[in-house]
Design a protein around this motif. Structure first.
Motif, PDB file in Angstrom:
ATOM      1  N   ASN A  59      29.321  31.449  37.702  1.00 26.26           N
ATOM      2  CA  ASN A  59      28.359  31.314  38.800  1.00 26.26           C
ATOM      3  C   ASN A  59      28.955  31.725  40.140  1.00 26.26           C
ATOM      4  OD1 ASN A  59      26.452  30.287  37.041  1.00 26.26           O
ATOM      5  ND2 ASN A  59      27.232  28.196  37.262  1.00 26.26           N
ATOM      6  N   LEU A  60      30.230  32.032  40.140  1.00 28.26           N
ATOM      7  CA  LEU A  60      30.883  32.440  41.381  1.00 28.26           C
ATOM      8  C   LEU A  60      30.303  33.765  41.866  1.00 28.26           C
ATOM      9  CD1 LEU A  60      34.666  31.894  40.459  1.00 28.26           C
ATOM     10  CD2 LEU A  60      33.317  30.490  42.023  1.00 28.26           C
ATOM     11  N   SER A  61      30.282  33.942  43.169  1.00 27.59           N
ATOM     12  CA  SER A  61      29.899  35.248  43.725  1.00 27.59           C
ATOM     13  C   SER A  61      31.094  36.187  43.531  1.00 27.59           C
ATOM     14  CB  SER A  61      29.586  35.115  45.215  1.00 27.59           C
ATOM     15  OG  SER A  61      30.786  34.846  45.917  1.00 27.59           O
ATOM     16  N   PRO A  62      30.872  37.512  43.602  1.00 24.59           N
ATOM     17  CA  PRO A  62      32.009  38.434  43.471  1.00 24.59           C
ATOM     18  C   PRO A  62      33.120  38.139  44.475  1.00 24.59           C
ATOM     19  CG  PRO A  62      29.970  39.627  43.220  1.00 24.59           C
ATOM     20  CD  PRO A  62      29.590  38.236  43.619  1.00 24.59           C
ATOM     21  N   ASP A  63      32.730  37.809  45.722  1.00 25.00           N
ATOM     22  CA  ASP A  63      33.753  37.508  46.736  1.00 25.00           C
ATOM     23  C   ASP A  63      34.526  36.244  46.365  1.00 25.00           C
ATOM     24  OD1 ASP A  63      33.582  39.594  48.557  1.00 25.00           O
ATOM     25  OD2 ASP A  63      31.775  38.743  49.480  1.00 25.00           O
ATOM     26  N   ALA A  64      33.804  35.231  45.917  1.00 21.65           N
ATOM     27  CA  ALA A  64      34.456  33.960  45.564  1.00 21.65           C
ATOM     28  C   ALA A  64      35.365  34.139  44.349  1.00 21.65           C
ATOM     29  CB  ALA A  64      33.405  32.890  45.286  1.00 21.65           C
ATOM     30  N   ALA A  65      34.926  34.986  43.420  1.00 21.04           N
ATOM     31  CA  ALA A  65      35.748  35.237  42.221  1.00 21.04           C
ATOM     32  C   ALA A  65      37.061  35.917  42.615  1.00 21.04           C
ATOM     33  CB  ALA A  65      34.970  36.103  41.231  1.00 21.04           C
ATOM     34  N   LEU A  66      36.955  36.869  43.533  1.00 21.22           N
ATOM     35  CA  LEU A  66      38.159  37.562  43.995  1.00 21.22           C
ATOM     36  C   LEU A  66      39.088  36.578  44.727  1.00 21.22           C
ATOM     37  CD1 LEU A  66      39.595  40.317  44.255  1.00 21.22           C
ATOM     38  CD2 LEU A  66      38.400  40.631  46.428  1.00 21.22           C
ATOM     39  N   GLN A  67      38.491  35.725  45.552  1.00 23.67           N
ATOM     40  CA  GLN A  67      39.297  34.731  46.277  1.00 23.67           C
ATOM     41  C   GLN A  67      39.990  33.768  45.317  1.00 23.67           C
ATOM     42  OE1 GLN A  67      40.269  34.960  49.352  1.00 23.67           O
ATOM     43  NE2 GLN A  67      38.990  36.801  49.358  1.00 23.67           N
ATOM     44  N   GLU A  68      39.286  33.427  44.223  1.00 22.23           N
ATOM     45  CA  GLU A  68      39.850  32.527  43.205  1.00 22.23           C
ATOM     46  C   GLU A  68      41.113  33.154  42.593  1.00 22.23           C
ATOM     47  OE1 GLU A  68      38.571  29.530  42.437  1.00 22.23           O
ATOM     48  OE2 GLU A  68      39.867  29.094  40.717  1.00 22.23           O
ATOM     49  N   LEU A  69      41.022  34.453  42.316  1.00 25.12           N
ATOM     50  CA  LEU A  69      42.185  35.167  41.770  1.00 25.12           C
ATOM     51  C   LEU A  69      43.341  35.175  42.771  1.00 25.12           C
ATOM     52  CD1 LEU A  69      41.144  38.505  39.983  1.00 25.12           C
ATOM     53  CD2 LEU A  69      42.062  36.427  38.950  1.00 25.12           C
ATOM     54  N   LEU A  70      43.021  35.499  44.019  1.00 24.32           N
ATOM     55  CA  LEU A  70      44.066  35.602  45.038  1.00 24.32           C
ATOM     56  C   LEU A  70      44.689  34.241  45.335  1.00 24.32           C
ATOM     57  CD1 LEU A  70      42.395  38.196  47.454  1.00 24.32           C
ATOM     58  CD2 LEU A  70      44.186  38.601  45.744  1.00 24.32           C
ATOM     59  N   ALA A  71      43.868  33.209  45.300  1.00 23.96           N
ATOM     60  CA  ALA A  71      44.402  31.849  45.522  1.00 23.96           C
ATOM     61  C   ALA A  71      45.352  31.491  44.389  1.00 23.96           C
ATOM     62  CB  ALA A  71      43.257  30.847  45.606  1.00 23.96           C
ATOM     63  N   GLY A  72      44.982  31.902  43.179  1.00 20.16           N
ATOM     64  CA  GLY A  72      45.849  31.660  42.020  1.00 20.16           C
ATOM     65  C   GLY A  72      47.174  32.382  42.176  1.00 20.16           C
ATOM     66  N   ASN A  73      47.113  33.603  42.707  1.00 19.55           N
ATOM     67  CA  ASN A  73      48.357  34.352  42.912  1.00 19.55           C
ATOM     68  C   ASN A  73      49.229  33.696  43.986  1.00 19.55           C
ATOM     69  OD1 ASN A  73      49.556  36.944  44.747  1.00 19.55           O
ATOM     70  ND2 ASN A  73      50.179  36.759  42.625  1.00 19.55           N
ATOM     71  N   GLN A  74      48.589  33.138  44.996  1.00 23.98           N
ATOM     72  CA  GLN A  74      49.385  32.440  46.025  1.00 23.98           C
ATOM     73  C   GLN A  74      50.109  31.241  45.421  1.00 23.98           C
ATOM     74  OE1 GLN A  74      46.724  31.636  49.293  1.00 23.98           O
ATOM     75  NE2 GLN A  74      46.733  33.776  49.940  1.00 23.98           N
ATOM     76  N   ARG A  75      49.425  30.525  44.530  1.00 22.73           N
ATOM     77  CA  ARG A  75      50.072  29.383  43.866  1.00 22.73           C
ATOM     78  C   ARG A  75      51.239  29.879  43.016  1.00 22.73           C
ATOM     79  NH1 ARG A  75      44.595  28.028  42.945  1.00 22.73           N
ATOM     80  NH2 ARG A  75      44.704  28.612  40.745  1.00 22.73           N
ATOM     81  N   PHE A  76      51.028  30.995  42.304  1.00 21.11           N
ATOM     82  CA  PHE A  76      52.087  31.553  41.459  1.00 21.11           C
ATOM     83  C   PHE A  76      53.297  31.954  42.308  1.00 21.11           C
ATOM     84  CE2 PHE A  76      54.043  35.500  39.827  1.00 21.11           C
ATOM     85  CZ  PHE A  76      54.590  35.019  38.654  1.00 21.11           C
ATOM     86  N   ALA A  77      53.029  32.662  43.405  1.00 25.16           N
ATOM     87  CA  ALA A  77      54.124  33.140  44.258  1.00 25.16           C
ATOM     88  C   ALA A  77      54.878  31.964  44.878  1.00 25.16           C
ATOM     89  CB  ALA A  77      53.576  34.065  45.344  1.00 25.16           C
ATOM     90  N   ALA A  78      54.171  30.847  45.082  1.00 26.49           N
ATOM     91  CA  ALA A  78      54.805  29.664  45.685  1.00 26.49           C
ATOM     92  C   ALA A  78      55.400  28.755  44.616  1.00 26.49           C
ATOM     93  CB  ALA A  78      53.784  28.905  46.519  1.00 26.49           C
TER      94      ALA A  78
END
Ligand SMILES: [Zn+2]
Length: 234
Positions: free
Chosen positions: A47-66
């Motif tokens: 149900n996520l919007s395309p923008d929200a889905a992309l943000q979800e991925l990027l937020a996940g990458n920030q957690r990974f990098a940290a």
């Protein structure tokens, strides 16, 4: 006697380790219990919007990098059970086959979350298009990321146009345009390649093109830095 002493010590140590491990497992299970909200999130993700889905991925990458992964706290037994009959990934990724680019980890995701296609050089081939079209048209992914990475061996080989064994050189034609745009700069070739492959998906697949036009899908290109663990959209 010395042998006995040794066995004794060893079994004592083993008992100690078992105790420590049991506590760790109990602790982990308790943590997993707290995280039980996550499986519900799974079915809502489409149900996520395309923008929200992309943000979800990027937020996940920030957690990974940290080094602050949350995906490992999911209860895998529950996730498996919930995804036996269906999958509802919120994103798709086209990445390189390189062993240093573990896509789910890089985006801090788990079972059922991302639809991943991987091939050396993250190039677009008819089979890759077909797979990603399935992800878009049937599974309803909301974002699609073409992920290049630093030190990509496929791009490097194509730049050098080395003689390689077997059918490895069949990758070269797909990478030629990026190599031509790179002015001999390796990093530039990697970026250009991710952009070119993303554009190829947007234009050569009617399914992807229509989904983008309808605002149902976002197609982006990014580069993963092996050293920092960070994905940068380009
Ligand atoms: Zn690579």
């Amino acid at each position: 006697m010395p042998e006995n002493t040794c066995v004794h010590r060893d079994s004592g140590r083993r008992h100690f380790l078992q105790t420590v491990l049991s506590s760790a497992v109990v602790g982990f299970a308790a943590q997993a219990g707290i995280e039980f909200a996550s499986p519900e999130k799974l079915s809502a993700q489409t149900n996520l919007s395309p923008d929200a889905a992309l943000q979800e991925l990027l937020a996940g990458n920030q957690r990974f990098a940290a080094n602050q992964l949350t995906s490992i706290e999911h209860d895998l037994a529950i996730l498996k059970e919930q995804t036996v009959g269906k999958q509802e990934p919120f994103a798709a990724v086209l990445a390189c086959a390189d062993s240093r680019v573990p896509v789910e980890l890089v985006f801090d995701q788990t079972i059922g979350h991302i639809f991943v296609t991987r091939v050396a050089g993250n190039i677009v081939t008819p089979e890759i298009i077909a797979s990603l079209e399935y992800g878009v048209a049937v599974l309803g992914v909301k974002t699609l990321v073409v992920l290049g990475h630093s030190s990509c061996g496929a791009v490097k080989a194509a730049m050098k146009a080395d003689t390689v064994p077997g059918q490895i050189s069949t990758l070269y034609p797909h990478l030629r345009q990026a190599v031509q745009q790179s002015d001999g700069n390796f990093a530039k070739a990697i970026e250009a390649n991710a952009k070119i492959q993303a554009e190829l998906l947007r234009t050569s697949s009617t399914v992807i093109r229509d989904a983008v036009k309808a605002g149902k899908l976002k197609v982006e290109a990014g580069v993963y830095d092996l050293a920092t663990g960070k994905v940068t959209l380009i």
